[in-house]
Design a protein around this motif. Structure first.
Motif, mmCIF file in Angstrom:
data_model
loop_
_atom_site.group_PDB
_atom_site.id
_atom_site.type_symbol
_atom_site.label_atom_id
_atom_site.label_comp_id
_atom_site.label_asym_id
_atom_site.label_seq_id
_atom_site.Cartn_x
_atom_site.Cartn_y
_atom_site.Cartn_z
ATOM 1 N N GLN A 18 0.857 -1.176 0.000
ATOM 2 C CA GLN A 18 0.000 0.000 0.000
ATOM 3 C C GLN A 18 0.894 1.228 0.000
ATOM 4 O OE1 GLN A 18 -2.693 0.018 3.297
ATOM 5 N NE2 GLN A 18 -4.090 -1.376 2.299
ATOM 6 N N ALA A 19 0.417 2.260 -0.605
ATOM 7 C CA ALA A 19 1.107 3.537 -0.582
ATOM 8 C C ALA A 19 0.040 4.612 -0.540
ATOM 9 C CB ALA A 19 1.974 3.702 -1.831
ATOM 10 N N ALA A 20 0.417 5.782 -0.057
ATOM 11 C CA ALA A 20 -0.558 6.863 0.019
ATOM 12 C C ALA A 20 -1.035 7.213 -1.390
ATOM 13 C CB ALA A 20 0.042 8.085 0.690
ATOM 14 N N GLU A 21 -2.328 7.155 -1.577
ATOM 15 C CA GLU A 21 -2.933 7.558 -2.844
ATOM 16 C C GLU A 21 -3.519 8.954 -2.737
ATOM 17 O OE1 GLU A 21 -5.734 4.569 -4.075
ATOM 18 O OE2 GLU A 21 -4.220 3.002 -4.037
ATOM 19 N N ASN A 22 -3.892 9.346 -1.510
ATOM 20 C CA ASN A 22 -4.509 10.654 -1.284
ATOM 21 C C ASN A 22 -3.982 11.289 -0.012
ATOM 22 O OD1 ASN A 22 -6.641 10.746 -3.409
ATOM 23 N ND2 ASN A 22 -7.319 8.901 -2.363
ATOM 24 N N LEU A 23 -3.772 12.597 -0.086
ATOM 25 C CA LEU A 23 -3.568 13.393 1.121
ATOM 26 C C LEU A 23 -4.938 13.965 1.443
ATOM 27 C CD1 LEU A 23 -0.302 15.416 0.419
ATOM 28 C CD2 LEU A 23 -0.583 13.307 1.676
ATOM 29 N N VAL A 24 -5.439 13.686 2.632
ATOM 30 C CA VAL A 24 -6.773 14.118 3.021
ATOM 31 C C VAL A 24 -6.616 15.233 4.053
ATOM 32 C CG1 VAL A 24 -9.005 13.411 3.938
ATOM 33 C CG2 VAL A 24 -7.628 11.777 2.623
ATOM 34 N N PHE A 25 -6.961 16.449 3.658
ATOM 35 C CA PHE A 25 -6.871 17.600 4.545
ATOM 36 C C PHE A 25 -8.174 17.692 5.320
ATOM 37 C CE2 PHE A 25 -3.782 18.244 1.287
ATOM 38 C CZ PHE A 25 -2.713 18.820 1.944
ATOM 39 N N VAL A 26 -8.063 17.689 6.677
ATOM 40 C CA VAL A 26 -9.241 17.598 7.534
ATOM 41 C C VAL A 26 -9.225 18.715 8.569
ATOM 42 C CG1 VAL A 26 -10.471 16.140 9.195
ATOM 43 C CG2 VAL A 26 -9.317 15.094 7.239
ATOM 44 N N SER A 27 -10.394 19.324 8.742
ATOM 45 C CA SER A 27 -10.625 20.280 9.816
ATOM 46 C C SER A 27 -12.088 20.145 10.218
ATOM 47 C CB SER A 27 -10.332 21.705 9.364
ATOM 48 O OG SER A 27 -10.574 22.603 10.432
ATOM 49 N N GLY A 28 -12.337 19.476 11.331
ATOM 50 C CA GLY A 28 -13.709 19.234 11.750
ATOM 51 C C GLY A 28 -14.434 18.412 10.696
ATOM 52 N N ALA A 29 -15.558 18.933 10.218
ATOM 53 C CA ALA A 29 -16.330 18.219 9.192
ATOM 54 C C ALA A 29 -15.783 18.464 7.789
ATOM 55 C CB ALA A 29 -17.792 18.644 9.259
ATOM 56 N N PHE A 30 -14.901 19.445 7.628
ATOM 57 C CA PHE A 30 -14.302 19.753 6.323
ATOM 58 C C PHE A 30 -13.286 18.678 5.966
ATOM 59 C CE2 PHE A 30 -10.713 21.506 3.969
ATOM 60 C CZ PHE A 30 -11.346 22.031 2.854
ATOM 61 N N ARG A 31 -13.375 18.183 4.743
ATOM 62 C CA ARG A 31 -12.469 17.136 4.285
ATOM 63 C C ARG A 31 -12.282 17.269 2.781
ATOM 64 N NH1 ARG A 31 -12.507 11.547 6.948
ATOM 65 N NH2 ARG A 31 -12.969 13.053 8.517
ATOM 66 N N ARG A 32 -11.041 17.427 2.333
ATOM 67 C CA ARG A 32 -10.730 17.476 0.909
ATOM 68 C C ARG A 32 -9.509 16.627 0.642
ATOM 69 N NH1 ARG A 32 -15.101 18.958 0.711
ATOM 70 N NH2 ARG A 32 -15.944 20.872 -0.093
ATOM 71 N N SER A 33 -9.569 15.868 -0.442
ATOM 72 C CA SER A 33 -8.463 14.973 -0.806
ATOM 73 C C SER A 33 -7.731 15.487 -2.036
ATOM 74 C CB SER A 33 -8.989 13.572 -1.116
ATOM 75 O OG SER A 33 -9.549 12.990 0.024
ATOM 76 N N ILE A 34 -6.432 15.380 -1.987
ATOM 77 C CA ILE A 34 -5.594 15.676 -3.144
ATOM 78 C C ILE A 34 -4.840 14.398 -3.477
ATOM 79 C CG2 ILE A 34 -3.625 16.988 -4.026
ATOM 80 C CD1 ILE A 34 -4.547 19.321 -2.290
ATOM 81 N N PRO A 35 -5.045 13.872 -4.677
ATOM 82 C CA PRO A 35 -4.343 12.641 -5.050
ATOM 83 C C PRO A 35 -2.822 12.838 -5.099
ATOM 84 C CG PRO A 35 -6.172 13.076 -6.549
ATOM 85 C CD PRO A 35 -5.984 14.310 -5.704
ATOM 86 N N VAL A 36 -2.097 11.858 -4.589
ATOM 87 C CA VAL A 36 -0.638 11.888 -4.663
ATOM 88 C C VAL A 36 -0.209 11.951 -6.128
ATOM 89 C CG1 VAL A 36 1.468 10.565 -4.179
ATOM 90 C CG2 VAL A 36 -0.310 10.784 -2.427
ATOM 91 N N ALA A 37 -0.997 11.334 -7.012
ATOM 92 C CA ALA A 37 -0.687 11.382 -8.447
ATOM 93 C C ALA A 37 -0.665 12.825 -8.952
ATOM 94 C CB ALA A 37 -1.695 10.557 -9.238
ATOM 95 N N ASP A 38 -1.547 13.689 -8.417
ATOM 96 C CA ASP A 38 -1.547 15.097 -8.812
ATOM 97 C C ASP A 38 -0.312 15.823 -8.286
ATOM 98 O OD1 ASP A 38 -3.921 14.655 -10.125
ATOM 99 O OD2 ASP A 38 -5.163 15.849 -8.748
ATOM 100 N N LEU A 39 0.124 15.456 -7.084
ATOM 101 C CA LEU A 39 1.353 16.039 -6.544
ATOM 102 C C LEU A 39 2.565 15.601 -7.359
ATOM 103 C CD1 LEU A 39 0.582 15.510 -2.768
ATOM 104 C CD2 LEU A 39 0.745 17.713 -3.928
ATOM 105 N N GLU A 40 2.570 14.331 -7.742
ATOM 106 C CA GLU A 40 3.671 13.813 -8.559
ATOM 107 C C GLU A 40 3.665 14.477 -9.942
ATOM 108 O OE1 GLU A 40 5.792 9.558 -9.474
ATOM 109 O OE2 GLU A 40 3.644 9.560 -9.072
ATOM 110 N N TYR A 41 2.484 14.673 -10.500
ATOM 111 C CA TYR A 41 2.365 15.361 -11.796
ATOM 112 C C TYR A 41 2.922 16.784 -11.678
ATOM 113 C CZ TYR A 41 0.237 17.354 -15.992
ATOM 114 O OH TYR A 41 0.039 17.987 -17.193
ATOM 115 N N LEU A 42 2.576 17.468 -10.615
ATOM 116 C CA LEU A 42 3.099 18.822 -10.377
ATOM 117 C C LEU A 42 4.617 18.785 -10.262
ATOM 118 C CD1 LEU A 42 2.877 21.846 -9.643
ATOM 119 C CD2 LEU A 42 2.446 21.131 -7.283
ATOM 120 N N ALA A 43 5.144 17.830 -9.498
ATOM 121 C CA ALA A 43 6.593 17.733 -9.327
ATOM 122 C C ALA A 43 7.304 17.490 -10.655
ATOM 123 C CB ALA A 43 6.927 16.613 -8.338
ATOM 124 N N ASN A 44 6.699 16.666 -11.519
ATOM 125 C CA ASN A 44 7.336 16.313 -12.789
ATOM 126 C C ASN A 44 7.171 17.368 -13.877
ATOM 127 O OD1 ASN A 44 8.280 13.860 -11.797
ATOM 128 N ND2 ASN A 44 6.424 12.781 -12.379
#
Length: 168
Positions: free
Chosen positions: A7-33
């Motif tokens: 298993q590897a992280a597929e999503n970074l899930v930003f959480v604050s109370g009921a607020f929750r948004r996911s950013i795929p690691v693939a999108d971070l890797e795409y940005l890096a590349n």
């Protein structure tokens, strides 16, 4: 060549109370590349007024460390204290109590897979759960305490020692 983790992280899930948004690691890797952001990440960077190329450089930045030394350090009381502090901000989604072993595993596996080098992307790819939670309140608290990079380094390097002073 070492096998990738099951298993590897597929999503970074930003959480604050009921607020929750996911950013795929693939999108971070795409940005890096590519230096270009896509999806929710593009919106987040625009709102935060962050240059995607600068963030891409940070994501690709790697540090070279000896795996054996890091493994030993992370299994000392100081290493454990540091992992606990970071583990208040980043931990497996729905399993905050497992932050220390998850962080230790991601650092060591990331270094092994990177032949002694670790970047943010290789860390995410070595993180042993599919969803890694980032606590927004804990992250903001850290950011308010550390207004500069030097204060951030001091915060992480000195604070773990505070818990050990009374136990000697």
């Amino acid at each position: 060549m070492p096998q990738p983790p099951v298993q590897a992280a597929e999503n970074l899930v930003f959480v604050s109370g009921a607020f929750r948004r996911s950013i795929p690691v693939a999108d971070l890797e795409y940005l890096a590349n590519t230096g270009q952001a896509r999806g929710l990440l593009a919106d987040v960077l625009a709102l935060a007024r962050q240059d995607p190329a600068t963030v891409a450089k940070l994501l690709k930045e790697s540090i070279s460390l000896p795996v054996t030394l890091v493994s030993r350090l992370l299994n000392t009381r100081i290493g454990e204290a540091l992992l606990k502090r970071v583990g208040q901000i980043v931990f497996p989604l729905y399993a905050s109590g497992d932050s220390v072993p998850a962080l230790r595993s991601a650092v060591i596996l990331g270094l092994v897979q990177g032949n002694g080098s670790l970047s943010a992307i290789s860390f995410f790819k070595a993180y042993p759960t599919q969803e890694m939670e980032v606590s927004i309140p804990a992250l903001l608290s850290l950011m308010s305490k550390a207004s500069s990079i030097s204060e951030l380094v001091r915060f992480f390097s000195e604070s773990p020692l505070d818990g050990l002073k009374g136990s000697n």
